[in-house]
Design a protein around this motif. Structure first.
Motif, PDB file in Angstrom:
ATOM      1  N   ARG A   6     118.722 -28.474 100.338  1.00  0.00           N
ATOM      2  CA  ARG A   6     117.696 -29.443  99.949  1.00  0.00           C
ATOM      3  C   ARG A   6     116.405 -29.212 100.717  1.00  0.00           C
ATOM      4  O   ARG A   6     116.433 -28.741 101.867  1.00  0.00           O
ATOM      5  CB  ARG A   6     118.164 -30.880 100.211  1.00  0.00           C
ATOM      6  N   LEU A   7     115.299 -29.577 100.096  1.00  0.00           N
ATOM      7  CA  LEU A   7     114.020 -29.662 100.782  1.00  0.00           C
ATOM      8  C   LEU A   7     113.561 -31.114 100.747  1.00  0.00           C
ATOM      9  O   LEU A   7     113.702 -31.804  99.725  1.00  0.00           O
ATOM     10  CB  LEU A   7     112.961 -28.783 100.109  1.00  0.00           C
ATOM     11  N   HIS A   8     113.000 -31.558 101.852  1.00  0.00           N
ATOM     12  CA  HIS A   8     112.541 -32.939 101.970  1.00  0.00           C
ATOM     13  C   HIS A   8     111.073 -32.948 102.362  1.00  0.00           C
ATOM     14  O   HIS A   8     110.645 -32.215 103.260  1.00  0.00           O
ATOM     15  CB  HIS A   8     113.361 -33.656 103.044  1.00  0.00           C
ATOM     16  N   VAL A   9     110.292 -33.786 101.677  1.00  0.00           N
ATOM     17  CA  VAL A   9     108.898 -33.996 102.041  1.00  0.00           C
ATOM     18  C   VAL A   9     108.605 -35.484 101.917  1.00  0.00           C
ATOM     19  O   VAL A   9     109.158 -36.177 101.057  1.00  0.00           O
ATOM     20  CB  VAL A   9     107.939 -33.181 101.138  1.00  0.00           C
ATOM     21  N   HIS A  10     107.775 -35.979 102.799  1.00  0.00           N
ATOM     22  CA  HIS A  10     107.313 -37.367 102.704  1.00  0.00           C
ATOM     23  C   HIS A  10     105.825 -37.340 103.028  1.00  0.00           C
ATOM     24  O   HIS A  10     105.426 -37.422 104.186  1.00  0.00           O
ATOM     25  CB  HIS A  10     108.064 -38.267 103.685  1.00  0.00           C
ATOM     26  N   VAL A  66     104.070 -32.957  97.070  1.00  0.00           N
ATOM     27  CA  VAL A  66     105.297 -32.692  96.316  1.00  0.00           C
ATOM     28  C   VAL A  66     105.209 -31.341  95.622  1.00  0.00           C
ATOM     29  O   VAL A  66     106.177 -30.563  95.607  1.00  0.00           O
ATOM     30  CB  VAL A  66     105.551 -33.827  95.302  1.00  0.00           C
ATOM     31  N   ARG A  67     104.051 -31.036  95.045  1.00  0.00           N
ATOM     32  CA  ARG A  67     103.895 -29.751  94.352  1.00  0.00           C
ATOM     33  C   ARG A  67     104.104 -28.587  95.305  1.00  0.00           C
ATOM     34  O   ARG A  67     104.797 -27.603  94.975  1.00  0.00           O
ATOM     35  CB  ARG A  67     102.502 -29.658  93.721  1.00  0.00           C
ATOM     36  N   GLU A  68     103.522 -28.643  96.492  1.00  0.00           N
ATOM     37  CA  GLU A  68     103.662 -27.540  97.435  1.00  0.00           C
ATOM     38  C   GLU A  68     105.108 -27.377  97.890  1.00  0.00           C
ATOM     39  O   GLU A  68     105.572 -26.256  98.128  1.00  0.00           O
ATOM     40  CB  GLU A  68     102.716 -27.756  98.619  1.00  0.00           C
ATOM     41  N   THR A  69     105.828 -28.478  98.004  1.00  0.00           N
ATOM     42  CA  THR A  69     107.235 -28.400  98.378  1.00  0.00           C
ATOM     43  C   THR A  69     108.061 -27.801  97.243  1.00  0.00           C
ATOM     44  O   THR A  69     108.964 -26.982  97.474  1.00  0.00           O
ATOM     45  CB  THR A  69     107.750 -29.792  98.755  1.00  0.00           C
ATOM     46  N   TYR A  70     107.751 -28.186  96.017  1.00  0.00           N
ATOM     47  CA  TYR A  70     108.418 -27.594  94.845  1.00  0.00           C
ATOM     48  C   TYR A  70     108.178 -26.087  94.807  1.00  0.00           C
ATOM     49  O   TYR A  70     109.114 -25.306  94.556  1.00  0.00           O
ATOM     50  CB  TYR A  70     107.904 -28.267  93.577  1.00  0.00           C
ATOM     51  N   GLU A  71     106.953 -25.664  95.050  1.00  0.00           N
ATOM     52  CA  GLU A  71     106.646 -24.229  95.025  1.00  0.00           C
ATOM     53  C   GLU A  71     107.416 -23.484  96.110  1.00  0.00           C
ATOM     54  O   GLU A  71     107.859 -22.345  95.907  1.00  0.00           O
ATOM     55  CB  GLU A  71     105.141 -24.026  95.184  1.00  0.00           C
ATOM     56  N   LEU A  72     107.604 -24.131  97.254  1.00  0.00           N
ATOM     57  CA  LEU A  72     108.414 -23.523  98.306  1.00  0.00           C
ATOM     58  C   LEU A  72     109.871 -23.400  97.861  1.00  0.00           C
ATOM     59  O   LEU A  72     110.525 -22.378  98.119  1.00  0.00           O
ATOM     60  CB  LEU A  72     108.312 -24.350  99.585  1.00  0.00           C
ATOM     61  N   THR A  96     118.221 -29.702  95.198  1.00  0.00           N
ATOM     62  CA  THR A  96     117.708 -31.078  95.224  1.00  0.00           C
ATOM     63  C   THR A  96     116.421 -31.133  96.023  1.00  0.00           C
ATOM     64  O   THR A  96     116.315 -30.516  97.092  1.00  0.00           O
ATOM     65  CB  THR A  96     118.736 -32.042  95.852  1.00  0.00           C
ATOM     66  N   LEU A  97     115.461 -31.887  95.523  1.00  0.00           N
ATOM     67  CA  LEU A  97     114.215 -32.145  96.251  1.00  0.00           C
ATOM     68  C   LEU A  97     114.128 -33.629  96.564  1.00  0.00           C
ATOM     69  O   LEU A  97     114.192 -34.474  95.662  1.00  0.00           O
ATOM     70  CB  LEU A  97     113.005 -31.706  95.429  1.00  0.00           C
ATOM     71  N   ASP A  98     114.001 -33.937  97.834  1.00  0.00           N
ATOM     72  CA  ASP A  98     113.800 -35.311  98.302  1.00  0.00           C
ATOM     73  C   ASP A  98     112.305 -35.487  98.502  1.00  0.00           C
ATOM     74  O   ASP A  98     111.717 -34.917  99.425  1.00  0.00           O
ATOM     75  CB  ASP A  98     114.570 -35.520  99.606  1.00  0.00           C
ATOM     76  N   ILE A  99     111.669 -36.275  97.626  1.00  0.00           N
ATOM     77  CA  ILE A  99     110.204 -36.363  97.629  1.00  0.00           C
ATOM     78  C   ILE A  99     109.688 -37.599  98.372  1.00  0.00           C
ATOM     79  O   ILE A  99     108.512 -37.939  98.275  1.00  0.00           O
ATOM     80  CB  ILE A  99     109.645 -36.337  96.190  1.00  0.00           C
TER      81      ILE A  99
END
Length: 478
Positions: free
Chosen positions: A230-234, A249-255, A270-273
């Motif tokens: 998973r990647l998590h961003v807040h 969120v977009r930059e985390t998705y691209e990662l 899974t992406l935790d936004i």
């Protein structure tokens, strides 16, 4: 110290005689609020010995939870696993967590206490996420053993997880098979409240992606750990623009796409936004979940095509609008020609508002002793709290009908943080919190349910070391 506000009427209202009436979509919320205040007075929830209480609109909370679910359902591909995890720090009260669980939400917790509250509310481990920048070995072991999702904050925490898995004789999570993610900071910048901005260049949270070598390190960390999925961003919080949140969120998705391409398969599933949707403290308008979800779909369309599960972590936006702090005016006076109403709600409840009023303003409504909207012309006055320092003001130079001893003041939009993040200045007690919902069979048409009783002086004494009274006098120097 609160800054001086120019006397003005609140936004989103229109004058009707001596009353300020909400307009349009605000009417339902305001009408329930007015009925609840009057019913609280009629049913004796406030009085000389109980001069302050929190009220929570259960209908409003359910409506907010439904709006969140609907907003993401409308933009997400069928069959996509979506967990809306309530940020427990926003209202660390077991009945509140239980209410949201009944509405289909899970929990995001950031401490052993919050995890205990979540479990007491009956939230299953599979619907719980542990986030914190300072997790101990014990917290990590407990979470992994229970099967709670864990978001690691930094390289040292990943190394700690490596060691825990190795000691267990397993290269992957054991026990309840906890999903494990890594929090990243896209360093997109801050909002209007610096202390709330989590995605600045020097934020304490997550791995700073724009630091030299950091992005490559993150990719390698995932390639080396098959259990890291998973990647998590807040990126958001109060004061952040929705567009900036969506950019994070977009930059985390691209990662995530980069990592999956490097792995040759869908390593990240899974992406935790996160959460952090700002609240408009000037009106009764509902939270902008639908607008945010549509913006995310336009900005990050691949996020919603079903390839990634989603986790959200909203807190303030789910509850703020549905809460009010109701306080009795104990005394009134004047100083320098300005009227002052001294109430029982100040910095011990509205801590951020008192110390940083420009960032955390609150609307104040005036009611008479029977809980009816206070009539009369607006007069510039201060609304003060009970704490023993001069700056304990929840409103300064605010235009309200002139308050008198025995009247009631309502601090609006206080359903998040104000009920459970008590500031124990002057050893003031935590007030009772009551939920309310319509019930035509009762006086005032409102039924109340006790969420938390008022703290007693005896409980304050116990918490303050009564059992250790002689601990210091028994110490002897050599």
């Amino acid at each position: 110290m609160p800054s001086t506000d120019e006397p003005c009427a609140d936004h989103g209202v229109e004058a009707t005689g001596d009353r300020i009436e909400p307009t349009g979509a605000d009417r339902g919320v305001a009408a329930r609020r007015d009925r609840a205040v009057r019913a609280a007075a009629e049913q004796g929830l406030l009085g000389p010995e109980t001069p302050v209480a929190g009220l929570l609109d259960v209908t409003g909370v359910r409506e907010a939870a439904a709006a969140l679910r609907t907003a993401f359902d409308e933009v997400t591909a069928d069959g996509t696993p979506v967990l809306h995890a309530f940020a427990v720090k926003a209202a660390a009260l077991v009945p509140v967590v239980r209410l949201l669980a009944d509405e289909g939400l899970g929990c995001e917790v950031a401490s052993p206490g919050e995890l205990a509250l979540s479990r007491a509310a009956g939230v299953p481990a599979s619907r719980t996420v542990l986030d914190s920048p300072a997790k101990t070995h014990g917290e990590l072991r407990e979470a992994l053993g229970l099967g709670i999702a864990v978001n690691a904050d930094n390289p040292q925490e990943l190394a700690r997880l490596d060691a825990l898995f190795s000691a267990a004789g397993s290269p992957a999570p054991t026990g309840g098979a906890s999903p494990v993610g890594l929090r990243v900071n896209p360093q997109i910048g801050g909002g209007s409240i610096g202390a709330m901005s989590t995605a600045t260049a020097t934020s304490k949270f997550g791995v700073a992606l724009r630091d030299e070598g950091a992005r490559a390190w993150v990719v390698r960390a995932f390639l080396d750990r098959p259990w890291l999925t998973r990647l998590h961003v807040h990126a958001g919080s109060q004061g952040m623009a929705l567009e900036l949140m969506a950019q994070g969120v977009r930059e985390t998705y691209e990662l995530a796409e980069e990592i999956n391409a490097a792995a040759g398969h869908r390593r990240i599933d899974t992406l935790d936004i996160g959460g952090g949707l700002p609240v408009d403290f000037t009106s009764d308008e509902p939270p902008a979940f639908a607008a945010y979800a549509r913006l995310l779909r336009a900005t990050v369309p691949g996020l919603f095509d079903g390839r990634y599960g989603l986790v959200t972590e909203f807190g303030r936006s789910l509850l703020a609008r549905s809460g009010l702090v109701l306080a009795r005016v104990e005394y009134t006076k004047t100083a320098g020609g300005r009227p002052i109403a001294v109430t029982h709600a100040g910095a011990q409840l509205a801590t951020r508002t008192v110390f940083v009023p420009a960032s955390w303003p609150l609307r104040v409504r005036a009611y008479d002793a029977k809980g009816r909207p206070k009539p009369g012309p607006a007069v510039a006055q201060d609304v003060a709290g009970p704490c023993c320092f001069a700056g304990d003001l929840v409103a300064e130079n605010r235009a309200l009908p002139l308050l008198e001893a025995g009247d009631l003041t309502a601090l609006l939009d206080t359903g998040a943080y104000y009920f459970s993040n008590h500031f124990a200045y002057n050893s003031l007690p935590r007030p009772a919190v009551h939920g309310f919902a319509p019930d035509p069979s009762l006086p005032g048409g409102i039924r109340f349910a006790l969420v938390r009783p008022q703290q007693t002086p005896a409980e304050i004494v116990t918490e303050s070391g009564e059992a250790q009274r002689e601990a210091l006098t028994d110490l002897r120097t050599g």
